[in-house]
Design a protein around this motif. Structure first.
Motif, PDB file in Angstrom:
ATOM      1  N   SER A 183      -4.620  -3.614   7.349  1.00 44.86           N
ATOM      2  CA  SER A 183      -4.619  -2.319   6.661  1.00 44.86           C
ATOM      3  C   SER A 183      -5.861  -2.195   5.784  1.00 44.86           C
ATOM      4  O   SER A 183      -6.401  -3.192   5.316  1.00 44.86           O
ATOM      5  N   LYS A 184      -6.278  -0.949   5.601  1.00 45.19           N
ATOM      6  CA  LYS A 184      -7.396  -0.651   4.698  1.00 45.19           C
ATOM      7  C   LYS A 184      -6.857  -0.405   3.307  1.00 45.19           C
ATOM      8  O   LYS A 184      -5.668  -0.200   3.108  1.00 45.19           O
ATOM      9  N   ARG A 185      -7.757  -0.337   2.366  1.00 43.52           N
ATOM     10  CA  ARG A 185      -7.375  -0.028   0.990  1.00 43.52           C
ATOM     11  C   ARG A 185      -6.847   1.402   0.932  1.00 43.52           C
ATOM     12  O   ARG A 185      -7.388   2.304   1.561  1.00 43.52           O
TER      13      ARG A 185
ATOM     14  N   ARG B  36      -4.963  -5.407  13.834  1.00 40.90           N
ATOM     15  CA  ARG B  36      -5.637  -4.617  12.808  1.00 40.90           C
ATOM     16  C   ARG B  36      -4.979  -4.832  11.462  1.00 40.90           C
ATOM     17  O   ARG B  36      -3.756  -4.770  11.336  1.00 40.90           O
TER      18      ARG B  36
ATOM     19  N   ASN C  67       0.817  -1.217   0.000  1.00 35.01           N
ATOM     20  CA  ASN C  67       0.000   0.000   0.000  1.00 35.01           C
ATOM     21  C   ASN C  67       0.854   1.272   0.000  1.00 35.01           C
ATOM     22  O   ASN C  67       0.492   2.262  -0.642  1.00 35.01           O
TER      23      ASN C  67
ATOM     24  N   GLU D 125      -4.006   4.275   8.374  1.00 32.33           N
ATOM     25  CA  GLU D 125      -4.694   2.986   8.448  1.00 32.33           C
ATOM     26  C   GLU D 125      -4.551   2.164   7.165  1.00 32.33           C
ATOM     27  O   GLU D 125      -4.850   0.973   7.166  1.00 32.33           O
ATOM     28  N   SER D 126      -4.100   2.797   6.113  1.00 35.55           N
ATOM     29  CA  SER D 126      -3.864   2.080   4.856  1.00 35.55           C
ATOM     30  C   SER D 126      -2.434   1.577   4.724  1.00 35.55           C
ATOM     31  O   SER D 126      -2.195   0.534   4.112  1.00 35.55           O
TER      32      SER D 126
END
Length: 198
Positions: free
Chosen positions: A189-191, A187, A44, A178-179
């Motif tokens: 990772s988000k896109r 947790r 990412n 958060e990505s």
């Protein structure tokens, strides 16, 4: 001299200057116990640096703690050249990491037509002496290169951050926290979202 188009970028990545400050950001956002469980989501962060463009040269430098050895494979998988250095035996500190990345920056400036230089670091030390990443990024800019700096807001050298805002683009990694990070067993990772480019 190799040509570089507007849709092509050269990425220069100082892993320690991204990873170490990320731990401080994580403690503030996810709690004091995060520590070494925080990881950079390399895929990412690579996508954030690339921002939809083709990477014609990409290099990441860092030291190689044995317990993180497997994580480096992810960078190799996305086509980023790695230069890993052992830490000093007596000092335990990184050796020659900054200088190695600067050599890659200067080679790109000499070997390629001006394009876009994407620098992932917050280190601006030595700029007043004409040394370091900041000084070399200024050299590239003076030769016609567009510049983007990706760094954590609070750990980025203030002069580098302000200069990038005025002469190119500063991308605060905090906005993508958060990505570009995950916490082992806690947790994912988000896109990664799209970002502006120079």
């Amino acid at each position: 001299m190799q040509s570089t188009s507007a849709n092509e970028v050269c990425v220069f990545w100082d892993n320690s200057n991204i990873y170490v400050p990320a731990q401080d950001v994580a403690r503030g956002r996810d709690g004091a116990t995060v520590g070494r469980d925080l990881r950079i989501q390399f895929d990412n962060l690579y996508e954030l640096a690339r921002a939809g463009r083709k990477i014609v040269a990409g290099v990441c430098v860092g030291s190689q703690p044995p317990e993180l050895k497997d994580l480096w494979v992810r960078l190799r998988d996305v086509g980023v050249e790695l230069e890993l250095f052992e830490r000093g035996e007596e000092s335990g500190k990184e050796q020659a990491v900054d200088q190695a990345l600067q050599v890659h920056m200067l080679r790109a400036a000499l070997d390629r037509a001006p394009g876009v230089a994407v620098l992932l670091t917050g280190d601006g030390s030595g700029a007043h002496l004409g040394k370091g990443y900041f000084a070399d990024l200024k050299r590239m800019h003076s030769k016609g290169w567009k510049v983007e700096v990706l760094s954590w807001k609070d750990s980025c050298h203030a002069g580098l951050q302000e200069w990038a805002k005025k002469n190119g683009l500063f991308v605060a990694l905090d906005d993508y926290y958060e990505s570009i990070t995950f916490i082992k067993g806690v947790r994912q990772s988000k896109r990664v979202a799209r970002r502006a480019v120079v």
